[in-house]
Design a protein around this motif. Structure first.
Motif: not given
Length: 366
Positions: A101-102, A112-116, A142-146, A153-154
């Motif tokens: 995420v930028f 600002v974030d990088r999430t597996a 499929i996979f989700g994030f808040e 942020k994820l």
């Protein structure tokens, strides 16, 4: 067709590996900024371009995602996505199985974030409100994030991992509907469209699977009134490309409105609609054509121009926020093209930016 598909059609819609790209030093205030993704296997990067006041395009920067791509075509639409508030840009890292995420700042992008994520090989991402989802070609899921729209942020969303219709489905794109209460995925290999209703917590609930009207469903775009429009490569059959429209119901299921409507070109892979939902454009890679369709209020389609514009092997499309300009990404001559759109859907070439790296994927405009 069981778990196979015509690789010819998919290869026609893929790009190759990457050389180095030089960027302009001077920047101008501009109407819009474009972003695409290198998908490089050594270091994945977002590449940024601006349209200056005089109409010219220039490269303005490259921004490492912190992850890696695959170094080859992903057979996808939607490798990049903008948050609803236009403050953040999300990018898939297909080689490292994560999402970056930028924050979009005045002088460029800031990671600002990088999430597996739980799945393998994310190829498309969608974001709406406080949720983001990816579709994975490596394990058909499929996979989700808040998603925090204030910070970017994820956070992985527990119990959001779901399988698609079958193994080897070849997903191309995932997208929320406009109300963000359902997800739609196109599956190239199974010739299916899979959709999920979502709970109030943003978790996939019921899975619905419908046969695609045309084979090799690829990129799609939501219009108005729950309608979405799908480009169909039709296995790469010469002049066989089609487009179909669907209605997304309140329970998350989809049914055919119209299709498969002939494009008159070969392998329509990418599709965008104007903001008012009245016109759709497809990128037809081997035909080197941009095609246009009119959309009526009921979601029915009619071909406007089988070759509204000619681009050398186009590999993605993006629409200006006000619907006045169509942007094209071309793998054949490694360029971005700009076209004005008149009320009838006719295109007029404005500008072209050359010397892009081969193999870029995704195209969004802010």
């Amino acid at each position: 067709m069981k778990n196979t598909f015509k690789r010819t059609a998919i290869s026609l819609c893929l790009a190759a590996s990457l050389p180095t790209l030089a960027f302009a030093d001077n920047r101008h205030e501009s109407e819009e900024t474009l972003y695409t993704l290198s998908n490089a296997a050594v270091q994945n990067e977002v590449l940024a371009f601006q349209r200056a006041d005089d109409g010219r395009m220039e490269a303005i920067g490259s921004y490492a995602t912190g992850g890696v791509g695959t170094g080859r075509g992903l057979g996808n639409q939607g490798a990049l996505a903008l948050s609803e508030n236009k403050r953040f840009l999300l990018a898939v890292n297909a080689g490292s199985n994560d999402v970056s995420v930028f924050r979009i700042e005045r002088d460029g992008l800031k990671l600002v974030d990088r999430t597996a994520e739980q799945g393998l090989t994310p190829v498309s991402v969608t974001v709406s409100h406080n949720r983001a989802y990816v579709v994975n070609s490596g394990d058909d899921s499929i996979f989700g994030f808040e998603f925090n729209p204030a910070t970017g942020k994820l956070k992985p969303l527990p119990k959001s991992y779901r399988k698609l219709s079958a193994q080897g489905s070849g997903p191309a794109q995932i997208s929320f509907d406009r109300d963000a209460d359902a997800l739609v995925v196109t599956e190239k290999a199974t010739n299916k469209i899979t959709s999920f209703s979502l709970t109030e917590q943003g978790l996939p609930e019921s899975r619905h699977v419908v046969d695609s009207s045309g084979t090799t469903p690829f990129g799609f775009s939501f219009g108005r009134r729950g309608q979405f429009f799908v480009a169909e490569a039709q296995g790469g059959a010469v002049n066989g490309a089609t487009v179909s429209s669907y209605q997304l119901e309140e329970d998350g299921s989809a049914h055919l409105i119209d299709g498969a409507i002939a494009v008159g070109q070969t392998a329509a892979c990418w599709l965008v609609t104007t903001p008012n939902g009245r016109i759709a454009f497809t990128a037809d890679t081997p035909a080197s054509a941009i095609s246009s369709f009119a959309i009526d209020r009921t979601g029915h389609l009619s071909l406007l121009n089988s070759k509204a514009a000619e681009e050398i092997r186009p590999t993605d499309l993006a629409m200006a926020t006000d619907g006045s300009v169509l942007y094209t990404l071309s793998g054949g001559d490694h360029s971005i093209g700009l076209y004005s759109i008149n009320k009838s859907g006719a295109l007029k070439k404005l500008e072209s930016l050359d010397s892009l790296p081969a193999g870029v994927t995704g195209l969004v405009v802010r």
